[in-house]
Scaffold this motif. Sequence first.
Motif, PDB file in Angstrom:
ATOM      1  N   SER A  48       0.837  -1.205   0.000  1.00 57.14           N
ATOM      2  CA  SER A  48       0.000   0.000   0.000  1.00 57.14           C
ATOM      3  C   SER A  48       0.868   1.249   0.000  1.00 57.14           C
ATOM      4  CB  SER A  48      -0.897   0.027   1.238  1.00 57.14           C
ATOM      5  OG  SER A  48      -1.575  -1.176   1.368  1.00 57.14           O
ATOM      6  N   ALA A  49       1.958   1.224   0.804  1.00 58.87           N
ATOM      7  CA  ALA A  49       2.816   2.406   0.899  1.00 58.87           C
ATOM      8  C   ALA A  49       3.456   2.724  -0.454  1.00 58.87           C
ATOM      9  CB  ALA A  49       3.894   2.177   1.952  1.00 58.87           C
ATOM     10  N   THR A  50       3.729   1.680  -1.229  1.00 57.16           N
ATOM     11  CA  THR A  50       4.366   1.878  -2.534  1.00 57.16           C
ATOM     12  C   THR A  50       3.371   2.419  -3.563  1.00 57.16           C
ATOM     13  OG1 THR A  50       5.795   0.020  -1.994  1.00 57.16           O
ATOM     14  CG2 THR A  50       5.802   0.739  -4.285  1.00 57.16           C
ATOM     15  N   ASP A  51       2.108   1.961  -3.415  1.00 57.58           N
ATOM     16  CA  ASP A  51       1.011   2.494  -4.238  1.00 57.58           C
ATOM     17  C   ASP A  51       1.311   2.400  -5.740  1.00 57.58           C
ATOM     18  OD1 ASP A  51      -1.456   3.592  -4.661  1.00 57.58           O
ATOM     19  OD2 ASP A  51      -0.729   5.659  -4.651  1.00 57.58           O
ATOM     20  N   ALA A  52       1.759   1.203  -6.179  1.00 57.36           N
ATOM     21  CA  ALA A  52       2.064   1.008  -7.605  1.00 57.36           C
ATOM     22  C   ALA A  52       0.935   0.226  -8.276  1.00 57.36           C
ATOM     23  CB  ALA A  52       3.368   0.237  -7.741  1.00 57.36           C
ATOM     24  N   GLY A 111      15.190   0.374  -1.371  1.00 51.90           N
ATOM     25  CA  GLY A 111      15.891   1.408  -2.132  1.00 51.90           C
ATOM     26  C   GLY A 111      14.998   1.870  -3.268  1.00 51.90           C
ATOM     27  N   TYR A 112      14.853   3.171  -3.455  1.00 48.75           N
ATOM     28  CA  TYR A 112      14.012   3.700  -4.545  1.00 48.75           C
ATOM     29  C   TYR A 112      14.674   4.948  -5.115  1.00 48.75           C
ATOM     30  CZ  TYR A 112      12.259   7.462  -1.531  1.00 48.75           C
ATOM     31  OH  TYR A 112      12.157   8.565  -0.727  1.00 48.75           O
ATOM     32  N   GLU A 113      14.149   5.341  -6.230  1.00 49.20           N
ATOM     33  CA  GLU A 113      14.682   6.535  -6.870  1.00 49.20           C
ATOM     34  C   GLU A 113      13.850   7.736  -6.420  1.00 49.20           C
ATOM     35  OE1 GLU A 113      16.010   5.433 -11.219  1.00 49.20           O
ATOM     36  OE2 GLU A 113      14.196   4.345 -10.709  1.00 49.20           O
ATOM     37  N   PRO A 114      14.438   8.640  -5.649  1.00 45.75           N
ATOM     38  CA  PRO A 114      13.666   9.797  -5.189  1.00 45.75           C
ATOM     39  C   PRO A 114      13.015  10.528  -6.356  1.00 45.75           C
ATOM     40  CG  PRO A 114      15.755   9.688  -4.026  1.00 45.75           C
ATOM     41  CD  PRO A 114      15.805   8.642  -5.101  1.00 45.75           C
ATOM     42  N   GLY A 115      11.772  10.865  -6.186  1.00 44.49           N
ATOM     43  CA  GLY A 115      11.036  11.560  -7.253  1.00 44.49           C
ATOM     44  C   GLY A 115      10.323  10.620  -8.184  1.00 44.49           C
ATOM     45  N   ARG A 116      10.540   9.307  -7.991  1.00 46.88           N
ATOM     46  CA  ARG A 116       9.850   8.328  -8.853  1.00 46.88           C
ATOM     47  C   ARG A 116       8.999   7.403  -7.972  1.00 46.88           C
ATOM     48  NH1 ARG A 116      11.802   8.573 -13.891  1.00 46.88           N
ATOM     49  NH2 ARG A 116      13.895   9.413 -14.195  1.00 46.88           N
ATOM     50  N   PRO A 117       8.090   6.605  -8.579  1.00 42.44           N
ATOM     51  CA  PRO A 117       7.267   5.702  -7.779  1.00 42.44           C
ATOM     52  C   PRO A 117       8.130   4.785  -6.922  1.00 42.44           C
ATOM     53  CG  PRO A 117       6.466   5.780 -10.021  1.00 42.44           C
ATOM     54  CD  PRO A 117       7.764   6.537 -10.011  1.00 42.44           C
ATOM     55  N   GLY A 118       7.627   4.472  -5.749  1.00 42.73           N
ATOM     56  CA  GLY A 118       8.362   3.597  -4.826  1.00 42.73           C
ATOM     57  C   GLY A 118       8.588   4.270  -3.498  1.00 42.73           C
ATOM     58  N   ALA A 119       8.427   5.614  -3.487  1.00 38.77           N
ATOM     59  CA  ALA A 119       8.591   6.343  -2.224  1.00 38.77           C
ATOM     60  C   ALA A 119       7.400   6.049  -1.318  1.00 38.77           C
ATOM     61  CB  ALA A 119       8.660   7.845  -2.507  1.00 38.77           C
ATOM     62  N   PRO A 120       7.573   6.162   0.011  1.00 37.89           N
ATOM     63  CA  PRO A 120       6.423   5.969   0.897  1.00 37.89           C
ATOM     64  C   PRO A 120       5.361   7.028   0.624  1.00 37.89           C
ATOM     65  CG  PRO A 120       8.305   6.858   2.109  1.00 37.89           C
ATOM     66  CD  PRO A 120       8.803   6.476   0.753  1.00 37.89           C
ATOM     67  N   ALA A 121       4.118   6.577   0.545  1.00 38.11           N
ATOM     68  CA  ALA A 121       3.037   7.484   0.159  1.00 38.11           C
ATOM     69  C   ALA A 121       2.754   8.537   1.231  1.00 38.11           C
ATOM     70  CB  ALA A 121       1.781   6.673  -0.139  1.00 38.11           C
ATOM     71  N   HIS A 122       2.878   8.149   2.508  1.00 37.87           N
ATOM     72  CA  HIS A 122       2.551   9.104   3.588  1.00 37.87           C
ATOM     73  C   HIS A 122       3.668   9.129   4.621  1.00 37.87           C
ATOM     74  CE1 HIS A 122      -1.466   9.372   1.985  1.00 37.87           C
ATOM     75  NE2 HIS A 122      -1.526   8.039   1.972  1.00 37.87           N
ATOM     76  N   LEU A 123       4.039  10.340   5.028  1.00 39.99           N
ATOM     77  CA  LEU A 123       4.995  10.500   6.119  1.00 39.99           C
ATOM     78  C   LEU A 123       4.266  11.087   7.326  1.00 39.99           C
ATOM     79  CD1 LEU A 123       8.143  12.036   4.320  1.00 39.99           C
ATOM     80  CD2 LEU A 123       7.637   9.637   4.803  1.00 39.99           C
ATOM     81  N   VAL A 214       8.498  -0.639 -10.432  1.00 39.32           N
ATOM     82  CA  VAL A 214       7.073  -0.378 -10.231  1.00 39.32           C
ATOM     83  C   VAL A 214       6.640   0.755 -11.158  1.00 39.32           C
ATOM     84  CG1 VAL A 214       6.978  -1.200  -7.865  1.00 39.32           C
ATOM     85  CG2 VAL A 214       7.626   1.163  -8.284  1.00 39.32           C
ATOM     86  N   ALA A 215       5.392   0.709 -11.554  1.00 35.69           N
ATOM     87  CA  ALA A 215       4.906   1.725 -12.483  1.00 35.69           C
ATOM     88  C   ALA A 215       3.516   2.205 -12.094  1.00 35.69           C
ATOM     89  CB  ALA A 215       4.873   1.155 -13.900  1.00 35.69           C
ATOM     90  N   LYS A 216       3.298   3.490 -12.323  1.00 42.23           N
ATOM     91  CA  LYS A 216       1.955   4.054 -12.203  1.00 42.23           C
ATOM     92  C   LYS A 216       1.385   4.132 -13.610  1.00 42.23           C
ATOM     93  CE  LYS A 216       0.339   5.996  -9.002  1.00 42.23           C
ATOM     94  NZ  LYS A 216      -0.656   5.417  -8.067  1.00 42.23           N
ATOM     95  N   VAL A 217       0.152   3.697 -13.740  1.00 37.76           N
ATOM     96  CA  VAL A 217      -0.457   3.595 -15.071  1.00 37.76           C
ATOM     97  C   VAL A 217      -1.520   4.673 -15.214  1.00 37.76           C
ATOM     98  CG1 VAL A 217      -1.829   2.065 -16.553  1.00 37.76           C
ATOM     99  CG2 VAL A 217       0.025   1.137 -15.174  1.00 37.76           C
ATOM    100  N   SER A 218      -1.670   5.143 -16.442  1.00 35.15           N
ATOM    101  CA  SER A 218      -2.695   6.152 -16.719  1.00 35.15           C
ATOM    102  C   SER A 218      -4.079   5.612 -16.336  1.00 35.15           C
ATOM    103  CB  SER A 218      -2.678   6.477 -18.215  1.00 35.15           C
ATOM    104  OG  SER A 218      -3.869   7.136 -18.569  1.00 35.15           O
ATOM    105  N   PRO A 219      -4.931   6.467 -15.791  1.00 30.38           N
ATOM    106  CA  PRO A 219      -6.285   6.015 -15.405  1.00 30.38           C
ATOM    107  C   PRO A 219      -7.075   5.485 -16.598  1.00 30.38           C
ATOM    108  CG  PRO A 219      -5.847   8.233 -14.568  1.00 30.38           C
ATOM    109  CD  PRO A 219      -4.699   7.882 -15.472  1.00 30.38           C
ATOM    110  N   ASN A 220      -6.699   5.876 -17.792  1.00 31.38           N
ATOM    111  CA  ASN A 220      -7.442   5.445 -18.988  1.00 31.38           C
ATOM    112  C   ASN A 220      -6.999   4.079 -19.514  1.00 31.38           C
ATOM    113  OD1 ASN A 220      -8.716   7.973 -18.976  1.00 31.38           O
ATOM    114  ND2 ASN A 220      -6.944   8.874 -20.015  1.00 31.38           N
ATOM    115  N   VAL A 221      -5.918   3.557 -18.946  1.00 33.20           N
ATOM    116  CA  VAL A 221      -5.397   2.272 -19.435  1.00 33.20           C
ATOM    117  C   VAL A 221      -5.458   1.249 -18.288  1.00 33.20           C
ATOM    118  CG1 VAL A 221      -3.416   1.085 -20.440  1.00 33.20           C
ATOM    119  CG2 VAL A 221      -3.841   3.494 -20.969  1.00 33.20           C
ATOM    120  N   PRO A 222      -6.134   0.138 -18.517  1.00 28.05           N
ATOM    121  CA  PRO A 222      -6.187  -0.869 -17.452  1.00 28.05           C
ATOM    122  C   PRO A 222      -4.791  -1.452 -17.194  1.00 28.05           C
ATOM    123  CG  PRO A 222      -7.845  -1.304 -19.130  1.00 28.05           C
ATOM    124  CD  PRO A 222      -6.938  -0.249 -19.682  1.00 28.05           C
ATOM    125  N   PRO A 223      -4.381  -1.634 -15.921  1.00 32.00           N
ATOM    126  CA  PRO A 223      -3.070  -2.211 -15.620  1.00 32.00           C
ATOM    127  C   PRO A 223      -2.851  -3.558 -16.298  1.00 32.00           C
ATOM    128  CG  PRO A 223      -4.058  -1.339 -13.626  1.00 32.00           C
ATOM    129  CD  PRO A 223      -5.098  -1.244 -14.698  1.00 32.00           C
TER     130      PRO A 223
END
Lengths: 377, 233
Positions: A48-52, A111-123, A214-223
């Motif tokens: 959930s924290a990754t939210d991918a 380990g994640y790339e700051p500014g890209r998906p993978g960061a904790p969603a909430h601090l 991990v990837a975030k997908v456009s809302p218009n495209v099903p994962p």
Amino acid sequence: MNLAFRDIRHKLGRFILTCLGLSLLLGVVVTMAGIYRGQTADALALLSATDADVWIVESGSQGPFAEASRVPGDTRELVARIYGVEEAGSLTLQTVQMLHNGRRLRIQIVGYEPGRPGAPAHLTDGRQITSSRFELIADRQTGLKVGEKVALGRDSFTVVGLTSGVVTLSGDSVLYMALRDAQQLQFDLAPPAARKEAARGAQRSGTDFVNAVVAKVSPNVPPAVIATEIARWKHLSVLTGAQQETLLTRTVIERASRQIGLFMTVLTLVSAVIIALIVYTLTLDKTRDIATLKMIGAPDRTIIGLIVQQALLMGVSGFVIGTALVFVFRGVFPRRIEMLPTDIAGLFVVVVVVCLAASALGVRVAVKVDPSRALAG
Amino acid sequence: MVETKPADALVEIRGISKHFGEGEARVDALRDVTLTINAREVVGLLGPSGSGKSTLLNAIACILEPDGGWMRLDGEVVYDNRWLRGNLRRLRLDKIGFIFQSHNLLPFLNCTDNVALVLTLAGWKMDAATARARELLAYLQVEHRAAAMPGQLSGGEAQRVAIARALANRPRIILADEPTAALDSARAGIVMDLLHKLAIDQDAAIIAVTHDDKILGRLDRIYRMVDGRLAGE
């Protein structure tokens, strides 16, 4: 005139002690339910924290949680170019043990790339990692505080943010750091080993590997469409967020969940037997009173009501006290105890049913009491 | 069987019998017992253990079905080779009061509630039942113990509260099982005087099973039982 209440008031001390004993037993049942939910919540916390939307892992693997996975570091760039993918990020995961203030901590480093998906969603405190090196985000469970320095490997890291409740499925706390730091920590050889490798002329192996993208997908495209697209590349496997969730809850923690379920069932049965024995003993104690009641013309419903109401009062009081104890002391349990209102309501219904079933033995004895026993000197 | 009812007869029993067990184990607890007890009478049932006194008391209390015979209580034929009334519990509640050897007050109710309980079982509202219970406790001179629990009462006080409970529904038949067994001579005399007063005031018949020689002179009539038979008056 409520005879059950009057009888309880007459022997209040005994009733309270009985309820307390029962509350400990029912408290364990409630705790088991809480541990079951907590285990599921723990298993899904990092997910959930990754939210991918999509997880890209090594071909044939169901990683990175259920199985090991290793993919080249440039996979993220390949994935990011696919139509429908809004953004992608690389992740590494490794479990380490560290000493903190003399306490041994077992943690999972992401380990994640700051500014890209993978960061904790909430601090809950501090900020996200902004520097490319030597910064950490820790979970509160570690006891680390913002600004604190932590030694990991050969480097020192500064805690810049805190999360809450982000743990692995085994309950270990999660630390986030920049991908490069995590890769070094995971893949770099210790100096003596590196010198030995250099001496024998071995080529230095690269460290540009990650465990998943991990990837975030456009809302218009099903994962699922993205997953199908990526699966065409033979060296990668793809899991959607929903598939990861199913994998974690149905497979990874299934055996532990079944074990907890079995314990809960056994404890519920033990509670039923104990309540039945208590009610039976209380009824035997009242045989003469029951005979007198019958003799003076009390209907069976009055006598059955006396027994059933006492069983219910005992069970419900025990359940309420037990649940309250779990609420008060759940913070000292080593694992998360998640108390959902629906679970508590469900267990309450189970306790009521158990009390009704358990009182059947006492009711049977009471109904069979011969009124003429009232005449026996 | 059709019979005319004598003017004041509250308990009429004709040819009642009862046995337990079969074959060699058969015990005839009651054999062709016939008796009549009138209003305002205090009657004693005497006999050695196993003579059938308690069995007869249980039969009159409608908690033990006889094997045969006929029985009328307060003008209502209740048994004629079978129970004629479906709701014997209600019959006990309305027509019969019980006084037990050990008082049998419910230990978790105070004196007032022990008496009021019988009334609430009969459908009285709690307030009215409590008022009537206090009235009875006053009548039996134990109103000062109204709030006491049974465990706090002396033997004599407990027996008076038990008598108050027996009278609560104004029954016309009162069955007393060894009512003076736990009392000394003086208190036994007081209780017997009280039962006489009740029999007259309430227009009731009182049947007391007893072994107590010291109260024999205070009974209006005595039935002696031997081996399940009434041996004589």
